[in-house]
Design a protein around this motif. Sequence first.
Motif, PDB file in Angstrom:
ATOM      1  N   VAL A   1       1.001  -1.172   0.002  1.00 31.18           N
ATOM      2  CA  VAL A   1      -0.043   0.024   0.069  1.00 31.18           C
ATOM      3  C   VAL A   1       0.914   1.199   0.053  1.00 31.18           C
ATOM      4  N   HIS A   2       0.752   2.109  -1.115  1.00 31.30           N
ATOM      5  CA  HIS A   2       1.810   3.290  -1.014  1.00 31.30           C
ATOM      6  C   HIS A   2       1.342   4.424  -0.246  1.00 31.30           C
ATOM      7  N   ALA A   3       1.604   4.191   1.094  1.00 30.25           N
ATOM      8  CA  ALA A   3       1.109   5.180   2.209  1.00 30.25           C
ATOM      9  C   ALA A   3       2.134   6.404   2.128  1.00 30.25           C
ATOM     10  N   GLY A   4       3.535   6.074   1.409  1.00 30.04           N
ATOM     11  CA  GLY A   4       4.459   7.138   0.995  1.00 30.04           C
ATOM     12  C   GLY A   4       5.018   7.963   2.347  1.00 30.04           C
ATOM     13  N   CYS A   5       5.255   9.245   2.082  1.00 27.84           N
ATOM     14  CA  CYS A   5       5.870  10.164   2.940  1.00 27.84           C
ATOM     15  C   CYS A   5       5.177  10.735   3.898  1.00 27.84           C
ATOM     16  N   CYS A   6       5.656  11.541   4.973  1.00 27.29           N
ATOM     17  CA  CYS A   6       4.788  12.209   6.023  1.00 27.29           C
ATOM     18  C   CYS A   6       5.106  13.863   5.352  1.00 27.29           C
ATOM     19  N   ARG A   7       4.103  14.395   5.769  1.00 27.76           N
ATOM     20  CA  ARG A   7       3.982  15.817   5.236  1.00 27.76           C
ATOM     21  C   ARG A   7       5.068  16.783   6.099  1.00 27.76           C
ATOM     22  N   LYS A   8       6.164  17.557   5.596  1.00 30.92           N
ATOM     23  CA  LYS A   8       6.747  18.285   6.479  1.00 30.92           C
ATOM     24  C   LYS A   8       5.962  19.478   7.081  1.00 30.92           C
ATOM     25  N   PRO A   9       6.178  20.001   8.428  1.00 29.55           N
ATOM     26  CA  PRO A   9       7.458  19.391   8.951  1.00 29.55           C
ATOM     27  C   PRO A   9       7.605  18.285   9.714  1.00 29.55           C
ATOM     28  N   MET A  10       6.498  17.405   9.624  1.00 29.09           N
ATOM     29  CA  MET A  10       6.576  15.961  10.275  1.00 29.09           C
ATOM     30  C   MET A  10       7.428  15.286   9.143  1.00 29.09           C
ATOM     31  N   ALA A  11       8.478  14.657  10.172  1.00 34.35           N
ATOM     32  CA  ALA A  11       9.599  13.814   9.304  1.00 34.35           C
ATOM     33  C   ALA A  11       9.167  12.325   8.931  1.00 34.35           C
ATOM     34  N   SER A  12       9.417  11.805   7.767  1.00 31.47           N
ATOM     35  CA  SER A  12       9.162  10.635   7.351  1.00 31.47           C
ATOM     36  C   SER A  12      10.216   9.677   8.001  1.00 31.47           C
ATOM     37  N   ALA A  13       9.897   8.303   7.996  1.00 30.63           N
ATOM     38  CA  ALA A  13      10.884   7.312   8.651  1.00 30.63           C
ATOM     39  C   ALA A  13      12.314   7.299   8.030  1.00 30.63           C
ATOM     40  N   THR A  14      13.249   7.283   8.954  1.00 27.16           N
ATOM     41  CA  THR A  14      14.754   7.234   8.740  1.00 27.16           C
ATOM     42  C   THR A  14      14.969   5.565   8.234  1.00 27.16           C
ATOM     43  N   PRO A  15      15.882   5.448   7.532  1.00 24.01           N
ATOM     44  CA  PRO A  15      16.117   4.259   7.003  1.00 24.01           C
ATOM     45  C   PRO A  15      16.145   3.152   8.244  1.00 24.01           C
ATOM     46  N   GLU A  16      16.669   3.649   9.337  1.00 21.12           N
ATOM     47  CA  GLU A  16      16.728   2.706  10.633  1.00 21.12           C
ATOM     48  C   GLU A  16      15.385   2.424  11.113  1.00 21.12           C
ATOM     49  N   ALA A  17      14.522   3.399  11.048  1.00 19.95           N
ATOM     50  CA  ALA A  17      13.158   3.296  11.476  1.00 19.95           C
ATOM     51  C   ALA A  17      12.271   2.467  10.472  1.00 19.95           C
ATOM     52  N   ARG A  18      12.722   2.362   9.318  1.00 19.16           N
ATOM     53  CA  ARG A  18      11.986   1.573   8.075  1.00 19.16           C
ATOM     54  C   ARG A  18      12.294   0.092   8.511  1.00 19.16           C
ATOM     55  N   ILE A  19      13.777  -0.211   8.817  1.00 22.29           N
ATOM     56  CA  ILE A  19      14.066  -1.464   9.270  1.00 22.29           C
ATOM     57  C   ILE A  19      13.326  -2.026  10.380  1.00 22.29           C
ATOM     58  N   ARG A  20      13.084  -1.129  11.289  1.00 22.79           N
ATOM     59  CA  ARG A  20      12.582  -1.455  12.528  1.00 22.79           C
ATOM     60  C   ARG A  20      10.805  -1.796  12.358  1.00 22.79           C
ATOM     61  N   ALA A  21      10.289  -0.801  11.284  1.00 20.73           N
ATOM     62  CA  ALA A  21       8.809  -1.110  10.994  1.00 20.73           C
ATOM     63  C   ALA A  21       8.840  -2.265  10.334  1.00 20.73           C
ATOM     64  N   ARG A  22       9.693  -3.020   9.434  1.00 20.42           N
ATOM     65  CA  ARG A  22       9.452  -3.991   9.063  1.00 20.42           C
ATOM     66  C   ARG A  22       9.550  -5.374   9.865  1.00 20.42           C
ATOM     67  N   GLU A  23      10.334  -5.181  10.852  1.00 19.76           N
ATOM     68  CA  GLU A  23      10.307  -6.184  12.007  1.00 19.76           C
ATOM     69  C   GLU A  23       8.920  -6.027  12.734  1.00 19.76           C
ATOM     70  N   ILE A  24       8.455  -4.993  13.130  1.00 18.10           N
ATOM     71  CA  ILE A  24       7.140  -5.018  13.891  1.00 18.10           C
ATOM     72  C   ILE A  24       6.078  -5.524  13.082  1.00 18.10           C
ATOM     73  N   TYR A  25       6.031  -5.271  11.589  1.00 18.85           N
ATOM     74  CA  TYR A  25       5.144  -5.919  10.820  1.00 18.85           C
ATOM     75  C   TYR A  25       5.282  -7.480  10.648  1.00 18.85           C
ATOM     76  N   LYS A  26       6.525  -7.985  10.752  1.00 15.06           N
ATOM     77  CA  LYS A  26       6.716  -9.298  10.567  1.00 15.06           C
ATOM     78  C   LYS A  26       6.302  -9.892  12.014  1.00 15.06           C
ATOM     79  N   GLN A  27       6.560  -9.165  13.035  1.00 12.90           N
ATOM     80  CA  GLN A  27       6.224  -9.851  14.237  1.00 12.90           C
ATOM     81  C   GLN A  27       4.735  -9.784  14.637  1.00 12.90           C
ATOM     82  N   TYR A  28       3.956  -8.739  14.180  1.00 12.77           N
ATOM     83  CA  TYR A  28       2.540  -8.543  15.111  1.00 12.77           C
ATOM     84  C   TYR A  28       1.524  -8.680  13.842  1.00 12.77           C
ATOM     85  N   ILE A  29       2.041  -8.498  12.445  1.00 12.53           N
ATOM     86  CA  ILE A  29       0.874  -8.286  11.686  1.00 12.53           C
ATOM     87  C   ILE A  29       0.865  -9.333  10.534  1.00 12.53           C
ATOM     88  N   LYS A  30       2.074  -9.856   9.972  1.00  7.95           N
ATOM     89  CA  LYS A  30       2.063 -10.612   8.870  1.00  7.95           C
ATOM     90  C   LYS A  30       1.514 -11.871   9.307  1.00  7.95           C
TER      91      LYS A  30
END
Length: 289
Positions: free
Chosen positions: A260-289
Amino acid sequence: MKGIYSALLASFDEQGKINEQGVREIVRHNIDKMMVDGLYVGGSTGENFMLSTEEKKQIFEIAKDEAGSEVKLIAQVGSINVYESIDLAKHATALGYDAISAVTPFYYKFSFEEIKDYYNMIIDSVDNRLIIYSIPFLTGVDMSVEQFGELFENPKIIGVKFTAADFFLLERMRKAYPDKLIFAGFDEMMLSAAVLDVDGAIGSTFNVNGPRARQIYELAKAGKIEEAREIQHTTNDLIAAILDNGLYPTIKCILEEQGVHAGCCRKPMASATPEARIRAREIYKQYIK
Ligand SMILES: CC(=O)N[C@H](C=O)[C@@H](O)[C@H](O)[C@H](O)CO
Ligand SMILES: CC(=O)C(=O)O
Protein backbone atom coordinates in the motif's frame (compact mmCIF):
# COMPACT_ATOMS: atom_id res chain seq x y z
CA MET A 1 -22.82 5.61 12.69
CA LYS A 2 -21.61 3.17 15.38
CA GLY A 3 -18.56 0.96 15.01
CA ILE A 4 -14.87 0.87 14.20
CA TYR A 5 -13.46 3.76 12.16
CA SER A 6 -9.92 4.11 10.89
CA ALA A 7 -8.48 7.57 11.22
CA LEU A 8 -7.38 7.69 7.61
CA LEU A 9 -3.71 8.27 6.85
CA ALA A 10 -2.78 10.48 3.93
CA SER A 11 -0.04 9.72 1.42
CA PHE A 12 2.48 12.29 0.21
CA ASP A 13 5.38 12.16 -2.20
CA GLU A 14 8.87 13.34 -1.29
CA GLN A 15 8.00 16.92 -2.24
CA GLY A 16 5.00 16.86 0.12
CA LYS A 17 2.44 16.65 -2.67
CA ILE A 18 -0.65 14.47 -2.13
CA ASN A 19 -0.24 11.04 -3.74
CA GLU A 20 -3.78 10.40 -4.94
CA GLN A 21 -3.18 6.76 -5.85
CA GLY A 22 -1.63 6.18 -2.42
CA VAL A 23 -4.65 7.67 -0.65
CA ARG A 24 -6.92 5.45 -2.74
CA GLU A 25 -4.92 2.38 -1.79
CA ILE A 26 -5.10 3.26 1.91
CA VAL A 27 -8.87 3.62 1.63
CA ARG A 28 -9.16 0.26 -0.13
CA HIS A 29 -6.90 -1.47 2.37
CA ASN A 30 -9.07 -0.21 5.23
CA ILE A 31 -12.29 -1.33 3.61
CA ASP A 32 -11.17 -4.63 2.08
CA LYS A 33 -8.59 -5.90 4.58
CA MET A 34 -9.17 -4.07 7.85
CA MET A 35 -12.94 -4.41 7.43
CA VAL A 36 -13.68 -1.14 9.21
CA ASP A 37 -17.18 0.28 9.50
CA GLY A 38 -16.05 3.74 8.52
CA LEU A 39 -13.29 6.24 7.89
CA TYR A 40 -12.48 9.41 9.80
CA VAL A 41 -10.98 11.62 7.11
CA GLY A 42 -8.81 14.68 7.77
CA GLY A 43 -7.92 14.00 11.38
CA SER A 44 -4.61 14.15 13.17
CA THR A 45 -3.64 10.89 11.50
CA GLY A 46 -4.39 12.44 8.10
CA GLU A 47 -1.75 15.13 8.87
CA ASN A 48 -4.61 17.52 8.19
CA PHE A 49 -3.37 20.51 10.16
CA MET A 50 -0.36 20.82 7.85
CA LEU A 51 -2.48 21.07 4.67
CA SER A 52 -3.94 23.94 2.67
CA THR A 53 -7.70 24.28 2.32
CA GLU A 54 -7.53 23.02 -1.26
CA GLU A 55 -5.53 19.98 -0.19
CA LYS A 56 -7.97 19.20 2.61
CA LYS A 57 -10.81 19.31 0.07
CA GLN A 58 -8.84 17.09 -2.29
CA ILE A 59 -8.40 14.44 0.41
CA PHE A 60 -12.16 14.52 1.14
CA GLU A 61 -12.86 14.11 -2.58
CA ILE A 62 -10.45 11.21 -3.10
CA ALA A 63 -11.68 9.32 -0.02
CA LYS A 64 -15.32 9.71 -0.99
CA ASP A 65 -14.66 8.80 -4.61
CA GLU A 66 -12.84 5.63 -3.59
CA ALA A 67 -15.11 4.57 -0.72
CA GLY A 68 -18.43 5.52 -2.29
CA SER A 69 -21.14 4.26 0.04
CA GLU A 70 -19.25 1.13 1.15
CA VAL A 71 -18.51 2.51 4.62
CA LYS A 72 -19.53 5.50 6.72
CA LEU A 73 -17.46 8.64 6.24
CA ILE A 74 -16.74 11.40 8.72
CA ALA A 75 -14.94 14.57 7.59
CA GLN A 76 -12.83 16.39 10.17
CA VAL A 77 -13.15 20.08 9.27
CA GLY A 78 -11.92 21.77 12.45
CA SER A 79 -9.47 24.64 12.16
CA ILE A 80 -8.88 27.77 14.18
CA ASN A 81 -10.00 29.62 11.05
CA VAL A 82 -13.70 28.96 11.59
CA TYR A 83 -14.53 30.28 8.12
CA GLU A 84 -12.27 27.63 6.65
CA SER A 85 -14.13 25.06 8.79
CA ILE A 86 -17.45 26.24 7.40
CA ASP A 87 -16.12 26.08 3.85
CA LEU A 88 -14.84 22.54 4.46
CA ALA A 89 -18.08 21.49 6.17
CA LYS A 90 -20.04 22.64 3.13
CA HIS A 91 -17.67 20.84 0.79
CA ALA A 92 -17.81 17.56 2.70
CA THR A 93 -21.58 17.75 3.05
CA ALA A 94 -21.98 18.32 -0.69
CA LEU A 95 -19.76 15.29 -1.30
CA GLY A 96 -22.11 13.16 0.79
CA TYR A 97 -20.16 12.68 4.02
CA ASP A 98 -22.32 11.06 6.71
CA ALA A 99 -21.16 13.47 9.38
CA ILE A 100 -18.61 16.15 9.99
CA SER A 101 -16.34 16.48 12.96
CA ALA A 102 -14.34 19.40 14.30
CA VAL A 103 -11.45 19.56 16.72
CA THR A 104 -11.84 22.01 19.57
CA PRO A 105 -10.29 25.32 18.50
CA PHE A 106 -6.73 25.42 19.81
CA TYR A 107 -3.66 27.66 20.22
CA TYR A 108 -5.43 30.69 21.74
CA LYS A 109 -7.02 29.91 25.05
CA PHE A 110 -10.58 30.28 23.84
CA SER A 111 -13.32 30.59 26.45
CA PHE A 112 -16.04 27.98 26.54
CA GLU A 113 -18.48 30.55 25.10
CA GLU A 114 -16.13 31.00 22.15
CA ILE A 115 -15.82 27.24 21.68
CA LYS A 116 -19.59 26.90 21.74
CA ASP A 117 -19.98 29.68 19.20
CA TYR A 118 -17.44 27.94 16.96
CA TYR A 119 -19.33 24.63 16.99
CA ASN A 120 -22.71 26.22 16.41
CA MET A 121 -21.36 28.37 13.56
CA ILE A 122 -19.92 25.31 11.82
CA ILE A 123 -22.85 22.94 12.15
CA ASP A 124 -25.53 25.57 11.56
CA SER A 125 -23.93 26.30 8.16
CA VAL A 126 -24.76 22.84 6.79
CA ASP A 127 -27.49 20.23 6.67
CA ASN A 128 -25.44 17.57 8.44
CA ARG A 129 -24.48 16.26 11.89
CA LEU A 130 -21.36 17.03 13.90
CA ILE A 131 -19.11 14.98 16.15
CA ILE A 132 -16.95 16.99 18.54
CA TYR A 133 -13.27 16.04 18.38
CA SER A 134 -11.83 16.30 21.88
CA ILE A 135 -8.11 15.59 22.21
CA PRO A 136 -6.87 17.59 25.23
CA PHE A 137 -3.30 16.27 25.16
CA LEU A 138 -2.70 17.94 21.80
CA THR A 139 -5.05 20.94 22.00
CA GLY A 140 -4.81 21.84 25.69
CA VAL A 141 -8.61 22.17 25.70
CA ASP A 142 -10.39 20.37 28.53
CA MET A 143 -14.16 20.43 28.78
CA SER A 144 -16.36 19.31 31.66
CA VAL A 145 -19.32 16.96 31.43
CA GLU A 146 -21.60 20.00 31.82
CA GLN A 147 -19.87 21.84 28.99
CA PHE A 148 -20.19 18.86 26.68
CA GLY A 149 -23.86 18.88 27.67
CA GLU A 150 -24.22 22.51 26.62
CA LEU A 151 -22.77 21.69 23.21
CA PHE A 152 -25.04 18.66 22.94
CA GLU A 153 -28.07 20.94 23.39
CA ASN A 154 -27.73 21.60 19.66
CA PRO A 155 -29.50 18.51 18.27
CA LYS A 156 -27.19 18.52 15.25
CA ILE A 157 -24.23 17.85 17.55
CA ILE A 158 -24.62 14.10 17.86
CA GLY A 159 -21.50 12.92 19.62
CA VAL A 160 -17.86 13.14 20.53
CA LYS A 161 -14.61 11.53 19.57
CA PHE A 162 -13.09 11.21 23.01
CA THR A 163 -9.30 10.95 22.84
CA ALA A 164 -8.37 11.09 26.51
CA ALA A 165 -7.38 8.70 29.26
CA ASP A 166 -9.93 10.20 31.65
CA PHE A 167 -12.21 7.26 32.37
CA PHE A 168 -14.02 9.08 35.15
CA LEU A 169 -15.10 11.75 32.66
CA LEU A 170 -15.93 9.07 30.09
CA GLU A 171 -18.17 7.27 32.56
CA ARG A 172 -19.90 10.53 33.55
CA MET A 173 -20.47 11.32 29.87
CA ARG A 174 -21.90 7.86 29.16
CA LYS A 175 -24.35 8.14 32.02
CA ALA A 176 -25.35 11.73 31.27
CA TYR A 177 -25.76 11.40 27.49
CA PRO A 178 -26.97 7.88 26.69
CA ASP A 179 -28.27 9.01 23.29
CA LYS A 180 -25.14 10.76 22.07
CA LEU A 181 -22.44 8.85 20.21
CA ILE A 182 -19.18 8.46 22.09
CA PHE A 183 -16.19 7.21 20.11
CA ALA A 184 -13.06 6.09 21.94
CA GLY A 185 -9.90 7.71 20.65
CA PHE A 186 -6.99 5.88 22.22
CA ASP A 187 -6.56 2.50 20.57
CA GLU A 188 -4.38 1.24 23.42
CA MET A 189 -7.25 1.86 25.87
CA MET A 190 -10.02 0.43 23.75
CA LEU A 191 -10.94 -2.38 26.12
CA SER A 192 -11.47 0.01 29.04
CA ALA A 193 -13.55 2.33 26.87
CA ALA A 194 -15.61 -0.54 25.46
CA VAL A 195 -16.39 -1.74 28.97
CA LEU A 196 -17.79 1.73 29.66
CA ASP A 197 -20.05 1.20 26.65
CA VAL A 198 -18.77 3.60 24.04
CA ASP A 199 -20.50 3.45 20.66
CA GLY A 200 -17.36 2.84 18.68
CA ALA A 201 -13.76 3.79 18.25
CA ILE A 202 -11.75 5.94 15.86
CA GLY A 203 -8.06 5.22 15.64
CA SER A 204 -4.85 5.51 13.69
CA THR A 205 -3.59 2.01 14.36
CA PHE A 206 -6.73 0.43 12.87
CA ASN A 207 -5.14 1.19 9.47
CA VAL A 208 -2.89 -1.82 10.21
CA ASN A 209 -4.53 -3.56 13.19
CA GLY A 210 -8.22 -3.33 12.30
CA PRO A 211 -9.18 -6.99 12.82
CA ARG A 212 -7.74 -7.12 16.36
CA ALA A 213 -9.40 -3.83 17.23
CA ARG A 214 -12.75 -5.21 16.18
CA GLN A 215 -12.19 -8.37 18.20
CA ILE A 216 -11.39 -6.40 21.35
CA TYR A 217 -14.45 -4.24 20.86
CA GLU A 218 -16.87 -7.05 20.13
CA LEU A 219 -15.57 -9.37 22.84
CA ALA A 220 -15.78 -6.60 25.42
CA LYS A 221 -19.32 -5.74 24.35
CA ALA A 222 -20.22 -9.42 24.72
CA GLY A 223 -18.77 -9.47 28.24
CA LYS A 224 -15.87 -11.72 27.28
CA ILE A 225 -13.37 -9.61 29.13
CA GLU A 226 -10.55 -12.11 29.55
CA GLU A 227 -10.42 -12.90 25.85
CA ALA A 228 -10.61 -9.21 25.01
CA ARG A 229 -7.77 -8.48 27.44
CA GLU A 230 -5.48 -11.01 25.78
CA ILE A 231 -5.97 -9.33 22.41
CA GLN A 232 -5.50 -5.90 23.95
CA HIS A 233 -2.19 -7.13 25.38
CA THR A 234 -0.96 -8.22 21.94
CA THR A 235 -2.35 -5.03 20.39
CA ASN A 236 -0.52 -2.92 22.95
CA ASP A 237 2.77 -4.73 22.34
CA LEU A 238 2.26 -3.64 18.75
CA ILE A 239 1.17 -0.08 19.63
CA ALA A 240 4.05 0.38 22.08
CA ALA A 241 6.48 -0.69 19.37
CA ILE A 242 4.86 1.67 16.85
CA LEU A 243 4.89 4.62 19.27
CA ASP A 244 8.52 3.94 20.13
CA ASN A 245 9.48 3.98 16.44
CA GLY A 246 7.40 7.06 15.45
CA LEU A 247 3.62 6.77 15.17
CA TYR A 248 2.53 7.85 11.69
CA PRO A 249 5.78 7.07 9.80
CA THR A 250 5.78 3.56 11.23
CA ILE A 251 2.15 2.90 10.33
CA LYS A 252 2.98 4.11 6.81
CA CYS A 253 5.97 1.77 6.60
CA ILE A 254 3.85 -1.16 7.76
CA LEU A 255 1.37 -0.37 4.98
CA GLU A 256 4.21 -0.11 2.45
CA GLU A 257 5.30 -3.62 3.49
CA GLN A 258 1.88 -4.76 2.30
CA GLY A 259 2.12 -2.97 -1.04
CA VAL A 260 0.00 0.00 0.00
CA HIS A 261 1.66 3.23 -1.14
CA ALA A 262 1.26 5.19 2.09
CA GLY A 263 4.27 7.30 1.13
CA CYS A 264 6.02 10.03 3.05
CA CYS A 265 4.85 12.34 5.81
CA ARG A 266 4.17 16.00 5.19
CA LYS A 267 6.89 18.36 6.40
CA PRO A 268 7.54 19.54 9.05
CA MET A 269 6.60 16.00 10.09
CA ALA A 270 9.57 13.79 9.29
CA SER A 271 9.28 10.56 7.35
CA ALA A 272 10.83 7.34 8.63
CA THR A 273 14.63 7.19 8.70
CA PRO A 274 16.26 4.13 7.10
CA GLU A 275 16.73 2.63 10.59
CA ALA A 276 13.09 3.26 11.48
CA ARG A 277 12.06 1.59 8.23
CA ILE A 278 14.02 -1.52 9.14
CA ARG A 279 12.45 -1.56 12.59
CA ALA A 280 8.97 -1.10 11.06
CA ARG A 281 9.56 -4.17 8.92
CA GLU A 282 10.39 -6.17 12.04
CA ILE A 283 7.26 -4.89 13.78
CA TYR A 284 5.20 -5.86 10.74
CA LYS A 285 6.67 -9.36 10.67
CA GLN A 286 6.24 -9.85 14.39
CA TYR A 287 2.68 -8.62 14.82
CA ILE A 288 0.86 -8.35 11.55
CA LYS A 289 2.10 -10.68 8.86
C1 LIG B 1 -3.28 11.74 18.03
C2 LIG B 1 -3.80 10.46 17.48
O1 LIG B 1 -3.29 10.00 16.50
N1 LIG B 1 -4.81 9.89 18.13
C3 LIG B 1 -5.49 8.75 17.65
C4 LIG B 1 -6.95 8.93 17.76
O2 LIG B 1 -7.47 9.75 18.44
C5 LIG B 1 -5.13 7.40 18.24
O3 LIG B 1 -5.58 6.44 17.34
C6 LIG B 1 -3.65 7.22 18.53
O4 LIG B 1 -2.90 7.51 17.37
C7 LIG B 1 -3.31 5.81 18.98
O5 LIG B 1 -4.13 5.43 20.01
C8 LIG B 1 -1.85 5.70 19.40
O6 LIG B 1 -1.63 6.42 20.58
C1 LIG C 1 -8.34 9.63 15.52
C2 LIG C 1 -7.23 10.33 15.16
O1 LIG C 1 -6.22 9.81 15.23
C3 LIG C 1 -7.30 11.37 14.20
O2 LIG C 1 -7.77 12.45 14.46
O3 LIG C 1 -6.83 11.14 13.13
